[in-house]
Scaffold this active site. Structure first.
Site, PDB file in Angstrom:
ATOM      1  N   TYR A 120       0.253   4.848  -3.235  1.00  0.00           N
ATOM      2  CA  TYR A 120      -0.508   5.756  -2.380  1.00  0.00           C
ATOM      3  C   TYR A 120      -0.365   5.377  -0.900  1.00  0.00           C
ATOM      4  O   TYR A 120      -0.004   6.205  -0.060  1.00  0.00           O
ATOM      5  CB  TYR A 120      -2.009   5.785  -2.757  1.00  0.00           C
ATOM      6  CG  TYR A 120      -2.796   6.355  -1.619  1.00  0.00           C
ATOM      7  CD1 TYR A 120      -2.868   7.728  -1.442  1.00  0.00           C
ATOM      8  CD2 TYR A 120      -3.354   5.530  -0.635  1.00  0.00           C
ATOM      9  CE1 TYR A 120      -3.502   8.276  -0.334  1.00  0.00           C
ATOM     10  CE2 TYR A 120      -3.989   6.061   0.468  1.00  0.00           C
ATOM     11  CZ  TYR A 120      -4.051   7.426   0.613  1.00  0.00           C
ATOM     12  OH  TYR A 120      -4.643   7.957   1.716  1.00  0.00           O
TER      13      TYR A 120
ATOM     14  N   ASP B 270      -4.405  10.585  -4.165  1.00  0.00           N
ATOM     15  CA  ASP B 270      -5.579   9.719  -4.223  1.00  0.00           C
ATOM     16  C   ASP B 270      -6.625  10.420  -5.093  1.00  0.00           C
ATOM     17  O   ASP B 270      -6.323  11.436  -5.717  1.00  0.00           O
ATOM     18  CB  ASP B 270      -6.111   9.440  -2.808  1.00  0.00           C
ATOM     19  CG  ASP B 270      -6.795  10.656  -2.223  1.00  0.00           C
ATOM     20  OD1 ASP B 270      -6.436  11.786  -2.624  1.00  0.00           O
ATOM     21  OD2 ASP B 270      -7.696  10.503  -1.383  1.00  0.00           O
TER      22      ASP B 270
ATOM     23  N   GLU C  20      -5.815   3.092   6.390  1.00  0.00           N
ATOM     24  CA  GLU C  20      -5.515   3.337   4.983  1.00  0.00           C
ATOM     25  C   GLU C  20      -5.989   2.196   4.090  1.00  0.00           C
ATOM     26  O   GLU C  20      -6.474   2.426   2.988  1.00  0.00           O
ATOM     27  CB  GLU C  20      -4.018   3.571   4.786  1.00  0.00           C
ATOM     28  CG  GLU C  20      -3.513   4.898   5.350  1.00  0.00           C
ATOM     29  CD  GLU C  20      -4.187   6.120   4.723  1.00  0.00           C
ATOM     30  OE1 GLU C  20      -4.758   5.998   3.617  1.00  0.00           O
ATOM     31  OE2 GLU C  20      -4.150   7.189   5.357  1.00  0.00           O
TER      32      GLU C  20
END
Length: 330
Positions: free
Chosen positions: A132, A150, A49
DNA sequence: AATTCGGGGTG
DNA sequence: CACCCAGAATT
């Protein structure tokens, strides 16, 4: 009176159920085989991520395996020197991510006993983890029912809605839509849809699993963005002797790529001699024409002879890496 | 709310 | 060449 819902739902309840079923079925069938989908190890999910922040999947895959080979566990990462972490990050850009990743690893090892925080709230308290990323890790690794927004999800939601949505509306709509039984898969399905089907330029509506619930169906207007790239020419000296290369380190307090290593910059010798080669490179808002010279006059800036065999372990800037590769030094 | 931070793939 | 990418931190 406050009758107006602060949260908004894109669809009626039956439509929501249909949407979840269709997008999850599509995801189950068409999801790409990506390295970080192999298991649910939070360390690996987290690393993916962070690397994926504003960075394309293909670029991340190139670095992901090697990074994990060098730092197989969060303990390894926490114990590493920052220079080693930056070296593994070299070429990915946004180097602050690497520093924050490293610092978060130390926090997790020191303050959480190496056990990864499991909730969105705890995750967001860590360096480099915003809204996020916290939601992504919490949902994918720990099944917490929180939605992500996103760039992909934003585009998908706006096309579904047929209009621009403010940030609050986006997060609200995403959370309404979320499949709470499979939050991680749902989130990834939304992003996958945005990346593969509902892409920015040419949405593939003909094969979209949720086209019937979409009010736009491909015709969403793109907004104009001003930002122009500036053009610039820059020159570097390439000195290789006895299997070593002369490199210099950027200032520790430079705003851009602080402390990383690159070739020494030199004055132009255009017209005087010929460059070894020329290449193009873009950093932030500048497109560089890069000319590389041999036997150029270096200024007396401090530098170091780096053995070619060690270059893989040096925190090179992306441009330095590109030049050395083209020169077949790396 | 606007800026800053890399680098490259792609239409 | 223009746009945008599994954003976060800072101002």
């Amino acid at each position: 009176m406050k009758t107006r819902q602060s949260t908004q739902s894109l669809f009626s309840v039956p439509q929501q159920h249909l949407f979840r079923k269709d997008i999850l079925a599509w995801y189950d069938r068409h999801q790409r085989d990506l390295p970080w989908r192999a298991n649910r190890d939070p360390y690996r999910i987290w690393l993916s991520e962070i690397m994926l922040q504003q960075t394309r999947v293909a670029a991340v895959i190139e670095h992901y395996h090697e990074f994990l080979r060098r730092f197989p566990t969060i303990e390894d990462l926490a114990a590493a020197r920052e220079a080693s972490v930056l070296a593994a990050w070299s070429g990915l850009g946004y180097y602050r991510r690497a520093r924050m990743l490293h610092s978060a690893a130390k926090v997790i090892v020191r303050e959480h006993g190496g056990k990864f925080p499991m909730t969105e709230k705890q995750l967001q308290a860590l360096p480099g983890i915003g809204r996020y990323t916290a939601a992504a890790i919490a949902s994918i690794a720990f099944d917490e029912p929180v939605a992500v927004v996103d760039g992909n999800v934003e585009r998908v939601l706006q096309r579904l809605a047929g209009r621009r949505l403010a940030s609050v509306e986006l997060w609200s709509a995403a959370n309404h839509l979320l499949d709470k039984k499979r939050p991680g898969d749902f989130n990834q399905a939304m992003m996958e849809l945005g990346a593969v089907q509902c892409n920015p330029r040419a949405p593939a509506c003909l094969t979209c699993p949720v086209v019937e619930l979409c009010s736009t169906r491909g015709e969403l207007a793109v907004e104009a963005k001003a930002a122009r790239q500036k053009q610039c020419e820059i020159h570097y000296a390439l000195d290789v002797r006895d299997g070593e290369v002369w490199l210099v380190q950027r200032a520790r307090d430079a705003s851009l790529m602080a402390g990383m290593w690159e070739l020494p910059e030199v004055a132009s010798m255009n017209g005087v001699s010929r460059p070894v080669f020329t290449l193009r490179h873009s950093i932030t808002v500048t497109d560089y024409t890069v000319r590389v010279w041999q036997n150029a006059v270096r200024s007396r800036t401090a530098g170091k002879w780096i053995p070619r065999g060690r270059l893989e372990r040096v925190a090179l800037t992306g441009l330095a890496r590109k030049i050395l590769r083209k020169a077949e030094v790396l």
